[in-house]
Design a protein around this motif. Structure first.
Motif, short mmCIF file in Angstrom:
data_model
loop_
_atom_site.label_atom_id
_atom_site.label_comp_id
_atom_site.label_asym_id
_atom_site.label_seq_id
_atom_site.Cartn_x
_atom_site.Cartn_y
_atom_site.Cartn_z
N ASP A 116 0.91 -1.08 -0.09
CA ASP A 116 0.13 -0.13 0.17
C ASP A 116 0.89 1.19 -0.07
O ASP A 116 2.10 1.26 -0.19
N GLN A 117 0.22 2.39 0.09
CA GLN A 117 0.96 3.74 0.01
C GLN A 117 2.00 3.99 1.16
O GLN A 117 2.59 4.83 1.30
N PHE A 118 1.89 2.91 2.37
CA PHE A 118 2.50 3.17 3.32
C PHE A 118 4.00 2.29 3.28
O PHE A 118 4.75 2.35 4.31
N ASP A 119 4.12 1.64 2.18
CA ASP A 119 5.36 0.83 2.15
C ASP A 119 6.37 1.68 1.41
O ASP A 119 6.85 1.38 0.52
N TYR A 120 6.54 2.87 2.00
CA TYR A 120 7.55 3.93 1.44
C TYR A 120 8.94 3.54 1.99
O TYR A 120 9.28 2.60 2.96
N PRO A 121 9.79 4.29 1.39
CA PRO A 121 11.42 3.94 2.01
C PRO A 121 11.73 4.04 3.59
O PRO A 121 12.54 3.31 3.85
N GLU A 122 10.97 4.79 4.18
CA GLU A 122 11.29 5.18 5.50
C GLU A 122 10.71 4.03 6.30
O GLU A 122 10.80 3.85 7.46
N ALA A 123 9.65 3.04 5.82
CA ALA A 123 9.24 2.13 6.55
C ALA A 123 10.40 1.03 6.84
O ALA A 123 11.27 0.78 6.25
N VAL A 124 10.27 0.51 8.23
CA VAL A 124 10.98 -0.55 8.49
C VAL A 124 10.20 -1.73 8.78
O VAL A 124 9.17 -1.97 9.65
N TYR A 125 10.80 -2.98 8.23
CA TYR A 125 10.20 -4.20 8.45
C TYR A 125 10.94 -5.10 9.30
O TYR A 125 12.12 -5.20 9.26
N LEU A 126 10.36 -5.97 10.22
CA LEU A 126 10.89 -6.83 10.93
C LEU A 126 10.32 -8.27 10.46
O LEU A 126 9.12 -8.47 10.44
N LEU A 127 11.31 -9.05 9.69
CA LEU A 127 10.70 -10.39 9.27
C LEU A 127 11.30 -11.43 9.96
O LEU A 127 12.69 -11.64 10.00
N ALA A 128 10.31 -12.46 10.46
CA ALA A 128 10.52 -13.72 10.97
C ALA A 128 10.97 -14.59 9.93
O ALA A 128 10.18 -15.04 9.11
N VAL A 129 12.25 -15.20 9.84
CA VAL A 129 12.95 -16.19 8.78
C VAL A 129 13.04 -17.47 9.44
O VAL A 129 13.73 -17.34 10.42
N ASP A 130 12.37 -18.33 8.71
CA ASP A 130 12.79 -19.81 9.19
C ASP A 130 13.89 -20.28 8.17
O ASP A 130 13.81 -20.21 6.95
N PRO A 131 14.84 -21.02 8.61
CA PRO A 131 16.05 -21.41 7.76
C PRO A 131 15.63 -22.43 6.63
O PRO A 131 16.01 -22.33 5.55
N LYS A 132 14.56 -23.15 6.80
CA LYS A 132 13.93 -23.97 5.80
C LYS A 132 12.77 -23.21 4.92
O LYS A 132 12.62 -23.66 3.94
#
Length: 219
Positions: free
Chosen positions: A48-64
């Protein structure tokens, strides 16, 4: 073991695949599962319109399995869901804002990592990492817009939510604007609830946390 990666404009080039997975999951969950009609399916991705460059994401990553959860943080001095779309949800107390205030949005856990009849440890890893990251960066307060049932749930995690206005009805949901403080005590309580003993936060390609830089400068 789940790790939670901080993704910002500074290191986004290192996470192109993970960000794409995250947008696909958002589409599956918010458009597919929840049926939010205001959102747009962009070739199997939700943005959406709020996925701009200043947004910060925290992504949970499973190795598999790759990305299995996450959330998005928006700076209060930029347009946000609460300020630009639903300001009436903060009509009583107003919206906190400033360099140490951010907005919490788009928290999700993939179906494969949800746990029936109990809190998801993947979700707990994301939330604990969010508090840890915000404490490191000197953020003192967060605001959010969410379904009203979120307020008693996060109270049970040790947060202290404060309503910003009266609940509003929207597309069959009851939405509420609220704010909460970012404290070490809340982080420790939440770790106890989820049984998380160690940090899972990863800052790949980013500068050292604000708190560490201050400690070095003071020394």
């Amino acid at each position: 073991m789940i790790s939670v990666h901080v993704v910002s404009a500074a290191n986004r080039h290192l996470y192109e695949d993970e960000l794409d997975q995250h947008h696909r999951l958002r589409c599956d969950i918010y458009i597919g599962e929840h049926g939010w009609r205001a959102l747009v399916d962009r070739n199997g991705r939700e943005a959406d319109q709020f996925d701009y460059p200043e947004a910060v994401y925290l992504l949970a990553v499973d190795p598999k399995a790759g990305v299995v959860g996450g959330t998005r943080l928006l700076p209060s001095w930029k347009p946000t869901l609460l300020s630009a779309v639903f300001p009436e949800a903060a009509a009583v107390r107003g919206m906190p804002q400033g360099p140490d205030v951010w907005e919490w949005t788009r928290f999700f856990v993939a179906k494969s990592h949800r746990e029936e009849h109990r809190l998801s440890r993947t979700g707990g890893a994301v939330l604990c990492s969010m508090f840890e990251y915000l404490l490191e960066e000197g953020v003192r307060e967060m605001r959010a817009l969410g379904e009203a049932w979120w307020i008693p749930r996060i109270q049970g995690l040790g947060w202290r939510p404060r309503p910003l206005g009266l609940p509003i009805a929207h597309e069959g949901m009851t939405l509420a604007g609220f704010a909460f403080d970012i404290t070490q005590r809340a982080l420790e309580e939440m770790r106890g609830v989820y049984g998380i003993e160690h940090s899972c936060l990863v800052r790949r390609g980013l500068a050292e946390p604000l708190s560490i830089r201050e400690d070095i400068h003071a020394a």
